[in-house]
Write a protein that holds these residues in place. Structure first.
Motif, PDB file in Angstrom:
ATOM      1  N   ASP A 152       0.868  -1.184   0.000  1.00  0.00           N
ATOM      2  CA  ASP A 152       0.000   0.000   0.000  1.00  0.00           C
ATOM      3  C   ASP A 152       0.901   1.229   0.000  1.00  0.00           C
ATOM      4  N   VAL A 153       0.735   2.093  -1.008  1.00  0.00           N
ATOM      5  CA  VAL A 153       1.600   3.254  -1.183  1.00  0.00           C
ATOM      6  C   VAL A 153       0.777   4.535  -1.061  1.00  0.00           C
ATOM      7  N   THR A 154       1.342   5.519  -0.395  1.00  0.00           N
ATOM      8  CA  THR A 154       0.791   6.875  -0.372  1.00  0.00           C
ATOM      9  C   THR A 154       1.907   7.832  -0.755  1.00  0.00           C
ATOM     10  N   PHE A 155       1.646   8.688  -1.744  1.00  0.00           N
ATOM     11  CA  PHE A 155       2.664   9.641  -2.187  1.00  0.00           C
ATOM     12  C   PHE A 155       2.034  11.020  -2.338  1.00  0.00           C
ATOM     13  N   PRO A 156       2.838  12.093  -2.306  1.00  0.00           N
ATOM     14  CA  PRO A 156       2.292  13.445  -2.438  1.00  0.00           C
ATOM     15  C   PRO A 156       2.023  13.799  -3.897  1.00  0.00           C
ATOM     16  N   GLY A 157       0.785  14.195  -4.191  1.00  0.00           N
ATOM     17  CA  GLY A 157       0.419  14.621  -5.535  1.00  0.00           C
ATOM     18  C   GLY A 157       0.319  16.125  -5.631  1.00  0.00           C
ATOM     19  N   PHE A 158      -0.631  16.603  -6.399  1.00  0.00           N
ATOM     20  CA  PHE A 158      -0.865  18.042  -6.546  1.00  0.00           C
ATOM     21  C   PHE A 158      -1.051  18.669  -5.173  1.00  0.00           C
ATOM     22  N   ALA A 159      -0.343  19.786  -4.925  1.00  0.00           N
ATOM     23  CA  ALA A 159      -0.423  20.518  -3.659  1.00  0.00           C
ATOM     24  C   ALA A 159      -0.072  19.650  -2.455  1.00  0.00           C
ATOM     25  N   GLY A 160       0.639  18.542  -2.687  1.00  0.00           N
ATOM     26  CA  GLY A 160       0.994  17.651  -1.597  1.00  0.00           C
ATOM     27  C   GLY A 160      -0.125  16.764  -1.125  1.00  0.00           C
ATOM     28  N   HIS A 161      -1.279  16.779  -1.813  1.00  0.00           N
ATOM     29  CA  HIS A 161      -2.399  15.937  -1.398  1.00  0.00           C
ATOM     30  C   HIS A 161      -1.994  14.461  -1.419  1.00  0.00           C
ATOM     31  N   PRO A 162      -2.403  13.681  -0.425  1.00  0.00           N
ATOM     32  CA  PRO A 162      -2.025  12.262  -0.392  1.00  0.00           C
ATOM     33  C   PRO A 162      -2.775  11.454  -1.448  1.00  0.00           C
ATOM     34  N   ILE A 163      -2.020  10.744  -2.280  1.00  0.00           N
ATOM     35  CA  ILE A 163      -2.570   9.916  -3.353  1.00  0.00           C
ATOM     36  C   ILE A 163      -2.228   8.466  -3.062  1.00  0.00           C
ATOM     37  N   LYS A 164      -3.211   7.587  -3.192  1.00  0.00           N
ATOM     38  CA  LYS A 164      -3.017   6.175  -2.920  1.00  0.00           C
ATOM     39  C   LYS A 164      -2.618   5.426  -4.188  1.00  0.00           C
ATOM     40  N   ALA A 165      -1.922   4.323  -4.005  1.00  0.00           N
ATOM     41  CA  ALA A 165      -1.533   3.454  -5.108  1.00  0.00           C
ATOM     42  C   ALA A 165      -1.251   2.067  -4.542  1.00  0.00           C
ATOM     43  N   TRP A 166      -1.273   1.068  -5.424  1.00  0.00           N
ATOM     44  CA  TRP A 166      -0.752  -0.248  -5.083  1.00  0.00           C
ATOM     45  C   TRP A 166       0.586  -0.432  -5.785  1.00  0.00           C
ATOM     46  N   TYR A 167       1.555  -0.963  -5.073  1.00  0.00           N
ATOM     47  CA  TYR A 167       2.837  -1.348  -5.651  1.00  0.00           C
ATOM     48  C   TYR A 167       2.937  -2.869  -5.553  1.00  0.00           C
ATOM     49  N   ALA A 168       3.143  -3.519  -6.687  1.00  0.00           N
ATOM     50  CA  ALA A 168       3.218  -4.984  -6.715  1.00  0.00           C
ATOM     51  C   ALA A 168       4.476  -5.404  -7.464  1.00  0.00           C
ATOM     52  N   ARG A 169       5.066  -6.525  -7.038  1.00  0.00           N
ATOM     53  CA  ARG A 169       6.294  -7.022  -7.675  1.00  0.00           C
ATOM     54  C   ARG A 169       6.390  -8.530  -7.460  1.00  0.00           C
ATOM     55  N   PRO A 170       7.169  -9.215  -8.273  1.00  0.00           N
ATOM     56  CA  PRO A 170       7.294 -10.660  -8.098  1.00  0.00           C
ATOM     57  C   PRO A 170       7.878 -11.004  -6.726  1.00  0.00           C
TER      58      PRO A 170
END
Length: 329
Positions: free
Chosen positions: A58-76
């Motif tokens: 589970d990833v959270t990174f800063p987007g526009f204006a530093g707003h928290p944006i969620k993402a999934w990071y997956a790898r083998p």
């Protein structure tokens, strides 16, 4: 749906003159510079996806204006090497979904980051990222939120989030920062186009039946949603026509595609009423042709002659896997 747009022989050479504001580059460079002043760390936490061959975070990174944006990071699972990563953007109304849904590209040996789209996620298995910014009166949907002013337009935030997703991907553990590929279909294809333009040193772009390309023609030749949101807005806000087209010129995929430099794999469906083929070809033919872009940007397009907005579906996924293997070999 029958063929309704230009014949393929004309689409191949279709290069319309799409309005571009004089301060286009300054608008976007200033937007990204401001966004990158927000140095909030990228948060990464492993989740239990129920999968044995793929690790999901589970990833959270800063987007526009530093707003928290969620993402999934997956790898083998069990792979320690720094891998190429595909950053994926989502179609209209979709969200990042659930952890166990992120396994295809890791199964092929790639890292994968799926960015949530702020404020959407009301279809499929949903999303988790709010949009904390309001707007003036708008038509139902997202296409007209803040449309009276490019500084407040919804897709300024989304496209900035997309560029910041690339920035975030490059910091993730187990990622080769020089081998980031952006991808998406429909709205996701439009966002991927923006990401390839705003972060021109990405390694590649996979852009399927893209939305948000040549807005004006799309509104004039299709009654389908989501472009009809713009039609509905203009039908009520009659004096706003010129202002609306000026705003959209900052976000038009044709203008953004000119500035992209990475190799690209596109797809188009010739019976697509949602993202008309002439709008796709307008962007494809413009891709990599802007002033200052190195000559001979590599690009190709897969054509699905008897399909609507579903495009190539699984056939296009197979084409992408072949293209990725060739690109990264």
């Amino acid at each position: 749906m029958p063929l309704f747009d230009l014949p393929l022989a004309q689409l191949i050479d279709y290069r319309p003159d799409v309005a571009e504001p004089a301060d286009f580059d300054e608008f976007w460079s200033g937007t990204l510079a401001e966004a990158r002043t927000h140095t909030t760390s990228v948060d990464v936490a492993e989740v239990d996806s129920g999968l044995t061959h793929v690790d999901v975070f589970d990833v959270t990174f800063p987007g526009f204006a530093g707003h928290p944006i969620k993402a999934w990071y997956a790898r083998p699972a069990g792979v320690a090497d720094d891998l190429p990563i595909v950053v994926n953007y989502i179609g209209y109304s979709g969200g990042r979904g659930l952890p166990h849904e992120q396994s295809l590209l890791p199964s092929a040996g790639y890292a994968y980051l799926k960015m949530d789209t702020r404020g959407q996620g009301y279809s499929g298995n949903g999303g988790d990222t709010p949009d904390p910014v309001g707007s003036d009166p708008a038509a139902s949907g997202y296409l007209t939120r803040g449309i009276a002013d490019p500084a407040h337009y919804y897709y300024r935030r989304v496209f900035t989030d997309a560029a910041r997703a690339v920035d975030a991907a490059r910091t993730l553990p187990g990622v080769d920062p020089d081998r980031v590929i952006v991808s998406g279909g429909s709205q996701g294809g439009g966002i991927a186009t923006a990401a390839a333009a705003l972060v021109p040193d990405v390694a590649g772009a996979m852009i399927d039946v893209p939305f948000l390309q040549y807005f004006r023609r799309a509104v004039e030749i299709t009654a389908s949603l989501p472009y009809a949101e713009i039609t509905n807005y203009l039908a009520v806000h009659r004096p706003a026509v010129d202002r609306v087209w000026e705003t959209l010129s900052y976000f038009d995929g044709v203008n953004l595609a000119k500035r992209a430099q990475a190799p690209a794999l596109y797809s188009v469906a010739l019976m697509d009423p949602v993202c008309p083929p002439s709008t796709v070809y307008a962007a494809y033919n413009a891709y990599g042709t802007g002033t200052g872009v190195p000559a001979a940007v590599s690009k190709q397009i897969e054509v699905y002659g008897y399909n609507g907005h579903e495009g190539g579906a699984g056939f296009q996924v197979a084409a992408q896997l072949r293209w990725l293997a060739d690109l990264l070999r």
